[in-house]
Write a protein that holds these residues in place. Structure first.
Motif, short mmCIF file in Angstrom:
data_model
loop_
_atom_site.label_atom_id
_atom_site.label_comp_id
_atom_site.label_asym_id
_atom_site.label_seq_id
_atom_site.Cartn_x
_atom_site.Cartn_y
_atom_site.Cartn_z
N ARG A 100 0.82 -1.21 0.00
CA ARG A 100 0.00 0.00 0.00
C ARG A 100 0.85 1.26 0.00
O ARG A 100 0.50 2.27 -0.58
N ASN A 101 1.99 1.22 0.65
CA ASN A 101 2.86 2.39 0.77
C ASN A 101 3.99 2.40 -0.25
O ASN A 101 4.83 3.29 -0.22
N GLU A 102 4.02 1.44 -1.13
CA GLU A 102 5.13 1.31 -2.08
C GLU A 102 5.28 2.55 -2.97
O GLU A 102 6.40 3.03 -3.17
N LYS A 103 4.17 3.07 -3.48
CA LYS A 103 4.24 4.27 -4.33
C LYS A 103 4.78 5.46 -3.54
O LYS A 103 5.59 6.23 -4.05
N VAL A 104 4.31 5.60 -2.32
CA VAL A 104 4.76 6.72 -1.49
C VAL A 104 6.25 6.57 -1.20
O VAL A 104 6.99 7.54 -1.26
N ARG A 105 6.69 5.36 -0.93
CA ARG A 105 8.10 5.13 -0.62
C ARG A 105 8.99 5.48 -1.82
O ARG A 105 10.03 6.13 -1.67
N ARG A 106 8.58 5.05 -3.03
CA ARG A 106 9.37 5.38 -4.23
C ARG A 106 9.41 6.89 -4.44
O ARG A 106 10.46 7.45 -4.75
N ALA A 107 8.27 7.54 -4.27
CA ALA A 107 8.24 8.99 -4.43
C ALA A 107 9.07 9.67 -3.36
O ALA A 107 9.78 10.65 -3.63
N PHE A 108 9.01 9.16 -2.14
CA PHE A 108 9.80 9.72 -1.04
C PHE A 108 11.28 9.61 -1.34
O PHE A 108 12.03 10.57 -1.15
N ASP A 109 11.71 8.45 -1.80
CA ASP A 109 13.12 8.26 -2.13
C ASP A 109 13.56 9.18 -3.26
O ASP A 109 14.69 9.64 -3.29
N GLY A 112 11.82 13.37 -1.94
CA GLY A 112 11.98 13.88 -0.58
C GLY A 112 10.67 14.35 0.03
O GLY A 112 9.60 14.20 -0.56
N VAL A 113 10.76 14.91 1.21
CA VAL A 113 9.59 15.34 1.96
C VAL A 113 8.81 16.41 1.21
O VAL A 113 7.58 16.34 1.10
N ALA A 114 9.49 17.41 0.69
CA ALA A 114 8.80 18.50 0.00
C ALA A 114 8.05 18.01 -1.23
O ALA A 114 6.88 18.34 -1.43
N GLY A 115 8.70 17.22 -2.04
CA GLY A 115 8.06 16.73 -3.26
C GLY A 115 6.87 15.85 -2.98
O GLY A 115 5.81 15.99 -3.62
N VAL A 116 7.01 14.93 -2.03
CA VAL A 116 5.89 14.05 -1.70
C VAL A 116 4.75 14.85 -1.09
O VAL A 116 3.58 14.61 -1.38
N SER A 117 5.06 15.83 -0.28
CA SER A 117 4.02 16.65 0.33
C SER A 117 3.24 17.42 -0.71
O SER A 117 2.01 17.47 -0.68
N LEU A 118 3.95 18.03 -1.65
CA LEU A 118 3.29 18.86 -2.66
C LEU A 118 2.57 18.03 -3.72
O LEU A 118 1.54 18.44 -4.24
N LEU A 119 3.12 16.87 -4.06
CA LEU A 119 2.52 16.03 -5.10
C LEU A 119 1.69 14.88 -4.53
O LEU A 119 1.01 14.18 -5.28
N GLY A 120 1.76 14.69 -3.23
CA GLY A 120 1.09 13.58 -2.57
C GLY A 120 -0.40 13.43 -2.85
O GLY A 120 -0.89 12.31 -2.96
N PRO A 121 -1.16 14.53 -2.96
CA PRO A 121 -2.59 14.37 -3.21
C PRO A 121 -2.93 13.61 -4.49
O PRO A 121 -4.04 13.12 -4.65
N PHE A 122 -1.98 13.48 -5.39
CA PHE A 122 -2.22 12.67 -6.59
C PHE A 122 -2.14 11.17 -6.29
O PHE A 122 -2.60 10.37 -7.08
N VAL A 123 -1.51 10.81 -5.16
CA VAL A 123 -1.30 9.41 -4.82
C VAL A 123 -2.20 8.98 -3.67
O VAL A 123 -2.96 8.03 -3.78
N LEU A 124 -2.09 9.67 -2.54
CA LEU A 124 -2.83 9.35 -1.32
C LEU A 124 -3.19 10.65 -0.60
O LEU A 124 -2.57 11.68 -0.84
N PRO A 125 -4.13 10.60 0.31
CA PRO A 125 -4.45 11.80 1.09
C PRO A 125 -3.28 12.23 1.97
O PRO A 125 -2.40 11.43 2.29
#
Length: 170
Positions: A100-109, A112-125
Motif C-alpha cells: 500500500r505504501n510502495e508508491k509513497v516510498r518510491r516517491a519519497f526516495d 523527498g519530503v517537500a516533493g511528496v508533500s506537494l505532489l502527494g494528493p495525486f497518490v494518497l491523502p
C-alpha cells in the motif's frame, strides 16, 4: 460523493456549517481541496470555506503524524533493545514497506519530503502520505511543515477554482 458531503454540511444550521466543512475536511481522501469546494458550494464565503477546510485537514494530518511518530519510536526502541546496546537505532529501523505504501516510498526516495508533500494528493491523502513519510524515518517537523504548505496550496487552489466556477454560473 461530493453531493453527499454538500448535503451533510448544508443540513447543519447556518451558524454551524463552517464546522461541518471542517469535519469533512479532516476525513482522508476529502482533505482541504474537496472540503473547500464543498464550503464554497454551500454558500460559505470563500475565505471561510478555505480556512476551515485547511484547519480540519491540518488537525487530522497532525493526528496521523504524531501517532505514526510514536509508533515508529517504539518500534525502533524495541529493535534496539532486542539487538543489544551496541546497535544504533537508525541502523535497526526497517525500510520495509507494505504494498500500500510502495508508491509513497518510491516517491519519497526520489523527491523527498517537500516533493511528496506537494505532489502527494495525486497518490494518497495528506494524512496517509505524512504518516508514511514519518514511518520511513523522515523528520517529523519537516513533514508537518511541508504538509501544511501543501494543504494550504491545494485548499486555496480548489477553493478559488470553485469560487470562480460558482461566479460563472451565477
Amino acid at each position: 460523493m461530493l453531493n453527499a458531503l454538500q448535503d451533510f454540511a448544508s443540513s447543519l444550521p447556518d451558524f454551524l456549517q463552517w464546522f461541518g466543512v471542517m469535519l469533512i475536511s479532516a476525513v482522508p481522501f476529502i482533505d482541504s481541496y474537496f472540503g473547500s469546494v464543498v464550503g464554497v458550494l454551500i454558500g460559505l464565503p470563500p475565505a471561510v470555506a478555505i480556512g476551515v477546510a485547511v484547519i480540519g485537514n491540518v488537525l487530522s494530518m497532525l493526528g496521523f503524524v504524531f501517532v505514526a511518530s510514536g509508533v515508529r519510536s517504539k518500534v525502533v526502541a524495541g529493535r534496539a533493545a532486542a539487538a543489544g546496546a551496541g546497535a544504533s537505532a537508525d541502523s535497526l529501523a526497517s525500510d520495509r514497506s507494505s504494498s500500500r505504501n510502495e508508491k509513497v516510498r518510491r516517491a519519497f526516495d526520489k523527491y523527498g519530503v517537500a516533493g511528496v508533500s506537494l505532489l502527494g494528493p495525486f497518490v494518497l491523502p495528506s494524512q496517509f502520505t505524512s504518516a508514511a513519510m514519518v514511518s520511513f524515518g523522515a523528520n517529523r517537523n519537516a513533514v508537518i511543515a511541508w504538509q501544511i504548505v501543501s494543504i494550504v496550496i491545494w485548499g486555496v487552489a480548489a477553493g478559488v477554482a470553485a469560487s470562480l466556477g460558482v461566479a460563472l454560473v451565477r
